[in-house]
Each structure stands twice: as C-alpha cells, then as structure tokens.
Write an enzyme that holds these catalytic residues in place. Sequence first.
Site, mmCIF file in Angstrom:
data_model
loop_
_atom_site.group_PDB
_atom_site.id
_atom_site.type_symbol
_atom_site.label_atom_id
_atom_site.label_comp_id
_atom_site.label_asym_id
_atom_site.label_seq_id
_atom_site.Cartn_x
_atom_site.Cartn_y
_atom_site.Cartn_z
ATOM 1 N N GLY A 12 -3.666 -17.809 13.858
ATOM 2 C CA GLY A 12 -2.938 -18.317 12.818
ATOM 3 C C GLY A 12 -4.242 -18.683 11.214
ATOM 4 O O GLY A 12 -4.047 -19.452 11.030
ATOM 5 N N LEU A 13 -5.006 -17.704 11.212
ATOM 6 C CA LEU A 13 -6.070 -17.918 10.453
ATOM 7 C C LEU A 13 -5.695 -17.866 8.936
ATOM 8 O O LEU A 13 -6.393 -17.774 8.136
ATOM 9 C CB LEU A 13 -7.335 -17.116 10.862
ATOM 10 N N GLY A 50 -0.608 -18.098 4.101
ATOM 11 C CA GLY A 50 0.279 -17.241 3.277
ATOM 12 C C GLY A 50 0.634 -16.209 4.033
ATOM 13 O O GLY A 50 1.733 -15.398 3.638
ATOM 14 N N ASN A 51 0.194 -15.833 5.238
ATOM 15 C CA ASN A 51 0.843 -14.667 6.091
ATOM 16 C C ASN A 51 1.962 -15.392 7.180
ATOM 17 O O ASN A 51 1.444 -16.032 8.019
ATOM 18 C CB ASN A 51 -0.150 -14.121 7.190
ATOM 19 N N ASN A 69 -6.549 -2.808 4.952
ATOM 20 C CA ASN A 69 -7.464 -3.617 4.088
ATOM 21 C C ASN A 69 -8.936 -3.261 4.243
ATOM 22 O O ASN A 69 -9.851 -3.791 3.872
ATOM 23 C CB ASN A 69 -7.350 -5.284 4.575
ATOM 24 N N HIS A 112 -12.145 -15.639 7.668
ATOM 25 C CA HIS A 112 -11.941 -14.699 8.997
ATOM 26 C C HIS A 112 -12.083 -13.335 8.778
ATOM 27 O O HIS A 112 -12.630 -12.275 9.572
ATOM 28 C CB HIS A 112 -10.851 -14.985 10.019
ATOM 29 N N GLU A 164 -8.659 -6.675 -1.567
ATOM 30 C CA GLU A 164 -8.046 -6.670 -0.324
ATOM 31 C C GLU A 164 -7.782 -5.264 0.157
ATOM 32 O O GLU A 164 -6.914 -4.817 0.986
ATOM 33 C CB GLU A 164 -6.743 -7.417 -0.222
ATOM 34 N N ARG A 173 -4.650 -13.038 -3.113
ATOM 35 C CA ARG A 173 -5.928 -12.619 -2.735
ATOM 36 C C ARG A 173 -6.617 -11.380 -3.354
ATOM 37 O O ARG A 173 -7.629 -11.140 -3.315
ATOM 38 C CB ARG A 173 -5.535 -12.035 -1.304
ATOM 39 N N HIS A 213 0.094 -9.517 0.535
ATOM 40 C CA HIS A 213 0.015 -8.160 -0.072
ATOM 41 C C HIS A 213 0.767 -7.353 -0.644
ATOM 42 O O HIS A 213 2.037 -7.564 -0.067
ATOM 43 C CB HIS A 213 -0.770 -7.211 1.141
ATOM 44 N N ASP A 241 1.611 -4.468 -0.201
ATOM 45 C CA ASP A 241 2.282 -3.489 0.914
ATOM 46 C C ASP A 241 3.138 -4.355 1.661
ATOM 47 O O ASP A 241 4.064 -3.718 2.312
ATOM 48 C CB ASP A 241 1.166 -2.516 1.573
ATOM 49 N N CYS A 277 0.150 -1.573 7.639
ATOM 50 C CA CYS A 277 -1.255 -2.663 7.653
ATOM 51 C C CYS A 277 -2.273 -1.773 8.603
ATOM 52 O O CYS A 277 -3.536 -1.949 8.493
ATOM 53 C CB CYS A 277 -0.952 -4.103 8.411
#
Length: 430
Positions: free
Chosen positions: A18-19, A22-23, A108, A135, A170, A203, A237, A239, A354
Amino acid sequence: MPELQLDGLVGPSHNYAGLSLGNLAATANAGAVSAPRTAALQGLAKMRLVCGLGLPQGLLLPHDRPNLSLLRGLGFAGADPEVLKTAFAEDPALVALAWSASAMWTANAATVSPAADSADGRTHLSVANLATMPHRAQEWPATLAQLRLAFQDTRHFVVHPPVPPSFGDEGAANHMRLAPSHGAPGVEVFVYGENRGGRFPARQHARASAAVARRHRLSRFLLAAQADVAIEAGAFHNDVVAVANGPVLMAHEQAFADRNRLIDRLAREVPGFCLIEAPASELSLEDAVSSYLFNACLLSVEGGMALVLPREAETNASVWRWLQRVVQDPANPIHTLHVRDLRESMRNGGGPACLRLRVQLGEAALAAVDQRFLLDEAGLDKLERLIEAWWPKTIAPADLGNPDLMDQCRAARTALLDALGIAPAELGEV
C-alpha cells in the site's frame, strides 16, 4: 508499422504494501497476502493473448529486490541478512519500500516518441524519474540499464536518462499519441496534474512533460491538464481515465481540466480523429476508476481495433453496458473486447495498460531491438515453466523481514536472467 508491446514481468517480490498514495486499489489492499506466482502467470497470459493477435510482444525484467543498497544508504550495515533483519525490526515500512515490485508497471518506465514524430527520425525513449513516490523513485537506474541494452542501436534509438527529480515524471502513463496510423506523423499529448489542495498528489509536472517533448525533438505536441476531480477519484495517472490509439481517443468526460479545448485541437490536427467518450451521466468516475475500464490496452488489429480489459470491467454492470454500445457502434473502429483475469495486479493498483510500454517501430528498427527482450509462444512457455518453479506462491507482510525470502527472490531472478541469456554485468549489476 508494428507496435511493440513491452510488458513488465511481475517480479517474485510482488507484495501488497500500500505504498502508493492516491492509488485506491493499492491502499485498500495494504497488508494482504499476495500471490507472486499467480500474478506473474496472469501477466504472461495477457502477453500470450497479444502474441496471438499477431502483435510484437516483449518484456522488461523485474528489478533486483529487496534493494539493499537503498537500506545501506540509509545507514543499515552488516551482511545482507543482518541489514534486512535490522531494518525490518526498526522500520518495516522502509523495508517494504525496498521490496517494491512496482517496476512491473512499465507504463511508468519511460515516455516513447516514434521516429515519425521526431526531427532526427529516430525513436526516443526518456526514462521516467518517478520522483513523487519514494518506492518508485528507486527504479530509474535499473530501468535505464534495461532500455539501453534493449534499444542500444543508435541508428534507430535514443535512450535518455530521467529529467531532474525537481519535476515529477511518470512516463507513458500520462502520455498519449494520436495519428492516422502508427507510421504517420502524430500529435503527442502530455497530460500533467495539479490538484492544488486535494487529498492526493498530482504526479506529472508540466515542466517534466515539456522537457521530454524538447528532448524528443517534437514539433507537434500538446500539454493538457488532468482534471482535479479525476485525481481525487483515484485517477493517479491519466491512463486510468483515458487511452488513445491511432486516431482514436477513448476517455471519460471528466478526464481533462479543459476538455473542450483539447478535443477541438485534436479534431483539427489529427486526420480521422475519433472520440469515444463515456458521459458522466452514464458512467461515474468511481466506476471508471474501480473497473480500470480506460486502463485497457487499445490495439490495432486486423479489421480495426480491440480492447484488452481486466475482468473487473466485465463484472461492473454500468461499464459493461457502455462497452457493449461502443463495440456495436459502426462509427468507431473498436469491434472486439478481450477480457483477462489480472486480479493480482489489479489489487495492487495496476491494470492491463499499466503493465505495458508501447513502442511503435518500423520493421528495421524492430529487427534492431535486442531479441532477448522479445517473446514468442516458445519463449512464453519457457517463462511459464520458470515462474512455476521459482516464484514464491505467497508473500505476507511479515515475510519481508525474512532472509529466506530474499534468497528465494534472488535465485528466481538469477534463473530468469540465465534463461534469457542476459548477464548481470550487461545491466550494470555486480
């Protein structure tokens, strides 16, 4: 002109830490038990589908994890097992960062401009700095080494290092290209974010996007702001809310801050421009983000275009109903939906798009790519057997402090490099 799909092979350290603020999917599954072997096999099944559609398919390699050089740089000392155990006892979140397998999301990895768009007639790749998330900020040196090996022929390729980390970049996740065909000159759209005062960080910085456009020697490009409302809904992002291929832009109505200006410009500058837009009244941003509908791979295939979608798009009634209208509409070229189970990647916040980096190449340039990074059915079979033999079945959060897991992941990656015939020294590793 073929379009090479370069997918990230899910690494043996795939875990749910869970780093990524926003995701929403990544943070929702933080602390869950992951399944690296299943995740990698699901990714391979997607690559096999693309091969079956007759498109060039390649891969980028998982990075060496855990990244003990990161921990040593932060003051942890001793033999490798001691570094890992000491750091985990003191700061488990930092160790989770060192274990991150997020390089699997090669959207990315870099931004790519094909030869048809650049002033020097070569394909340009700029490695992303990923500076916004710690990360991910550690990834660029290994990514740069791989891309310089895969695209080393300077007659066809220019591989650029990242733009300075003062401005977050990104990669292709915030970049779209629209053109009448892959081989024709196109308009490249660089999408940046702001989200001032919002919960989640934007980002992609506009200055990073402009720098990449200058480096790639582009004459036709646009900077477009992502809508704050989309970022707040979890579209970390572009996308996640938009995808383009050829002259087609498929997007959510609320994807862009100045939607009308962008659409008007593309309609003027892209011959045959086709907009496929999901109205907010019909499809909410929440449904779009949770299903990763727009994180589909939109591919040029015989007779038109096809979408490769995650299973979550099929199981969301609103999304699937809208998609049925899309494929039944003769005014657009999308005629086929391919649904694949990518649950392990999806739970960590990444869908089909992704996982891939798109590189549009002429036949001579494609032949100049290091063939060890390209796949066919036999290569996919070999990778499948290797993953089943070497990748961990599961990883729980407590496992990240165990040197035995470190040894297993290192052995798995060594077996992968051996199978592909790539020496660690070729990647700058000792």
